[in-house]
Design an enzyme around this catalytic site. Structure first.
Site, PDB file in Angstrom:
ATOM      1  N   LYS A 134      -3.948   5.770  20.719  1.00  6.60           N
ATOM      2  CA  LYS A 134      -4.228   6.311  19.466  1.00  6.60           C
ATOM      3  C   LYS A 134      -5.629   6.284  19.197  1.00  6.60           C
ATOM      4  O   LYS A 134      -6.001   7.184  18.226  1.00  6.60           O
ATOM      5  CB  LYS A 134      -3.638   5.425  18.408  1.00  6.60           C
ATOM      6  CG  LYS A 134      -3.986   5.746  16.795  1.00  6.60           C
ATOM      7  CD  LYS A 134      -2.918   7.022  16.481  1.00  6.60           C
ATOM      8  CE  LYS A 134      -3.256   7.491  15.164  1.00  6.60           C
ATOM      9  NZ  LYS A 134      -2.869   6.921  14.121  1.00  6.60           N
ATOM     10  N   SER A 152      -8.169  11.015   7.252  1.00  6.57           N
ATOM     11  CA  SER A 152      -8.139   9.930   6.155  1.00  6.57           C
ATOM     12  C   SER A 152      -9.504   9.460   5.920  1.00  6.57           C
ATOM     13  O   SER A 152      -9.855   9.289   4.568  1.00  6.57           O
ATOM     14  CB  SER A 152      -7.076   8.901   6.433  1.00  6.57           C
ATOM     15  OG  SER A 152      -7.436   8.194   7.764  1.00  6.57           O
ATOM     16  N   GLU A 165     -13.259   2.980   7.544  1.00  5.33           N
ATOM     17  CA  GLU A 165     -12.986   1.907   8.516  1.00  5.33           C
ATOM     18  C   GLU A 165     -13.768   1.915   9.537  1.00  5.33           C
ATOM     19  O   GLU A 165     -13.411   1.963  10.751  1.00  5.33           O
ATOM     20  CB  GLU A 165     -11.346   2.263   8.613  1.00  5.33           C
ATOM     21  CG  GLU A 165     -10.377   2.121   7.604  1.00  5.33           C
ATOM     22  CD  GLU A 165      -9.000   2.088   8.012  1.00  5.33           C
ATOM     23  OE1 GLU A 165      -8.382   0.979   8.055  1.00  5.33           O
ATOM     24  OE2 GLU A 165      -8.686   3.284   8.298  1.00  5.33           O
ATOM     25  N   ASN A 169      -7.941   9.008  17.104  1.00  4.05           N
ATOM     26  CA  ASN A 169      -8.799   8.581  15.967  1.00  4.05           C
ATOM     27  C   ASN A 169     -10.268   8.537  16.053  1.00  4.05           C
ATOM     28  O   ASN A 169     -11.071   8.703  15.201  1.00  4.05           O
ATOM     29  CB  ASN A 169      -8.494   7.152  15.512  1.00  4.05           C
ATOM     30  CG  ASN A 169      -7.118   7.151  14.645  1.00  4.05           C
ATOM     31  OD1 ASN A 169      -6.954   8.068  13.649  1.00  4.05           O
ATOM     32  ND2 ASN A 169      -6.409   6.065  14.712  1.00  4.05           N
ATOM     33  N   ASN A 197      -4.743   1.635  11.307  1.00  2.00           N
ATOM     34  CA  ASN A 197      -5.673   2.253  12.540  1.00  2.00           C
ATOM     35  C   ASN A 197      -6.575   1.347  13.117  1.00  2.00           C
ATOM     36  O   ASN A 197      -7.242   0.445  12.178  1.00  2.00           O
ATOM     37  CB  ASN A 197      -6.448   3.466  11.920  1.00  2.00           C
ATOM     38  CG  ASN A 197      -5.502   4.806  11.850  1.00  2.00           C
ATOM     39  OD1 ASN A 197      -4.652   4.752  12.712  1.00  2.00           O
ATOM     40  ND2 ASN A 197      -5.790   5.563  10.861  1.00  2.00           N
ATOM     41  N   GLY A 207       0.740  -1.051   0.050  1.00  2.63           N
ATOM     42  CA  GLY A 207       0.099   0.096  -0.032  1.00  2.63           C
ATOM     43  C   GLY A 207       0.867   1.024  -0.025  1.00  2.63           C
ATOM     44  O   GLY A 207       1.510   1.605   0.981  1.00  2.63           O
ATOM     45  N   THR A 208       1.019   1.842  -1.219  1.00  3.47           N
ATOM     46  CA  THR A 208       1.885   2.955  -1.295  1.00  3.47           C
ATOM     47  C   THR A 208       1.240   4.187  -1.265  1.00  3.47           C
ATOM     48  O   THR A 208       0.942   4.940  -2.527  1.00  3.47           O
ATOM     49  CB  THR A 208       2.922   2.675  -2.469  1.00  3.47           C
ATOM     50  OG1 THR A 208       3.503   1.570  -2.421  1.00  3.47           O
ATOM     51  CG2 THR A 208       4.101   3.785  -2.651  1.00  3.47           C
ATOM     52  N   LEU A 213       0.529   6.832   3.732  1.00  3.83           N
ATOM     53  CA  LEU A 213       1.548   6.245   5.014  1.00  3.83           C
ATOM     54  C   LEU A 213       2.822   5.573   4.383  1.00  3.83           C
ATOM     55  O   LEU A 213       3.818   5.785   4.573  1.00  3.83           O
ATOM     56  CB  LEU A 213       0.698   5.396   5.933  1.00  3.83           C
ATOM     57  CG  LEU A 213       1.132   4.897   7.072  1.00  3.83           C
ATOM     58  CD1 LEU A 213       0.218   4.641   8.078  1.00  3.83           C
ATOM     59  CD2 LEU A 213       1.965   3.749   6.996  1.00  3.83           C
ATOM     60  N   GLY A 214       2.326   4.429   3.365  1.00  2.00           N
ATOM     61  CA  GLY A 214       3.356   3.522   2.922  1.00  2.00           C
ATOM     62  C   GLY A 214       4.335   4.576   1.971  1.00  2.00           C
ATOM     63  O   GLY A 214       5.437   4.155   1.747  1.00  2.00           O
TER      64      GLY A 214
END
Length: 319
Positions: free
Chosen positions: A193, A263, A275, A197, A107, A11-12, A15-16
């Site tokens: 976190k 995000s 998510e 979040n 997350n 996953g670029t 984050l990646g």
């Protein structure tokens, strides 16, 4: 000369692309990037990162459109959203050998379970990224604030200490300019976190507001703090202490933060899955099992479920 640690970035995106890019740009790691929609762009024009730590362009990154084309690596880093975890079995089967470590940088709560079912809990690490970063175009990442990673061992047999492999990984990330902090208790890291979040991801979608707008509103900022207190109660029921000072730090840091679209808000506006279960459903169910009812989080969860279900029916999101 010792061999470089090899990494697979699964996953670029925001984050990646940032962390994998920093590992590759520093020369610390032998980095292999899995891309899908951005593959042709990055293959031809490279991976561009604008960062508060310094801009750079990877002109010839090692990129792949299919996991089947990737080599076995020492460390596989799961950077995509949990909503894409249906692709995890194929990807990990391709890049993992018997000694590969899987670092899950996603997350939510209890999200390492998907990787553990595939490679075994003893081969899984989990981490939380305290990061403001977005993908602003194909192969183009913009990092605007923060960047720390806190991580720990997932397996109960290894949890409770900072293992040598954790220290080695942290040392390599730091050589690449990444603030990588080993932690003895991964579950507490995840609850801490979630203090950020749950309110900011959830309210950003419900209120259609960035972090600055939420904190500038007395009503919204008070609601944010009450949600944080509910996370604190859920964490305590599950055996993790979240101090009052941490809540005040999250509120204070967010007030000072560059205005940031979460995000989840960006995913919702783009019509992508959000998510809901990883960030809201899993901690609610874990707390309920431990005897705590997260009433405020539940209200947010049901609202987001409604919006998420409407997204999946291909109806136009509210903006």
């Amino acid at each position: 000369m010792s061999r470089k640690t090899s990494y697979a970035i699964l996953g670029t995106g925001a984050l990646g692309g940032l962390y994998g890019g920093m590992l590759a740009n520093s020369g610390v790691g032998d980095v292999h990037f899995l891309l899908r929609s951005d593959f042709q762009q990055v293959k031809s024009a490279g991976l561009r990162v604008e960062s508060i730590g310094g801009d750079f362009l990877l002109t010839s990154p090692q990129v792949y459109q299919s996991p089947a084309d990737m080599p076995k690596v020492d460390v596989a880093i799961v950077c995509w959203k949990t909503t894409a975890n249906d692709a995890l079995p194929e990807a990990l089967a391709a890049v993992c050998g018997p000694r590969t470590l899987v670092l899950v940088l996603q997350n939510g709560y209890q999200i390492e379970e998907d990787a553990a079912r595939i490679v075994g809990a003893e081969n899984v690490l989990g981490g939380c990224c305290f990061l403001c970063s977005n993908k602003i175009g194909p192969g183009h990442i913009r990092h605007i604030d923060y960047g720390r990673i806190a991580f720990g061992e997932y397996s109960p047999k290894l949890a409770g200490s900072i293992t040598p492999r954790m220290q080695q990984l942290a040392d390599e990330f730091r050589q690449a300019g990444i603030d990588m902090q080993p932690a003895e208790d991964l579950q507490t890291v995840r609850w801490r976190k979630l203090v950020w979040n749950i309110p900011y991801n959830g309210l950003s979608v419900i209120l259609q507001a960035d972090t600055r707008a939420i904190m500038d509103s007395p009503a919204a900022s008070a609601l944010t703090e009450s949600l944080m207190r509910d996370v604190q109660g859920a964490a305590a029921a599950c055996g993790s202490a979240v101090e009052d000072e941490h809540i005040q730090k999250m509120l204070g840091d967010t007030r000072k933060m560059v205005p940031y679209d979460s995000s989840m808000l960006l995913d919702y506006r783009a019509g992508r899955p959000i998510e809901v279960e990883a960030i809201f459903g899993n901690p609610i169910r874990a707390a309920l099992k431990a005897g705590y009812r997260s009433t405020k989080i539940e209200v947010l969860y049901e609202q987001l479920r409604f919006l998420g279900e409407r997204q999946t029916r291909n109806l136009t999101p509210v903006t």
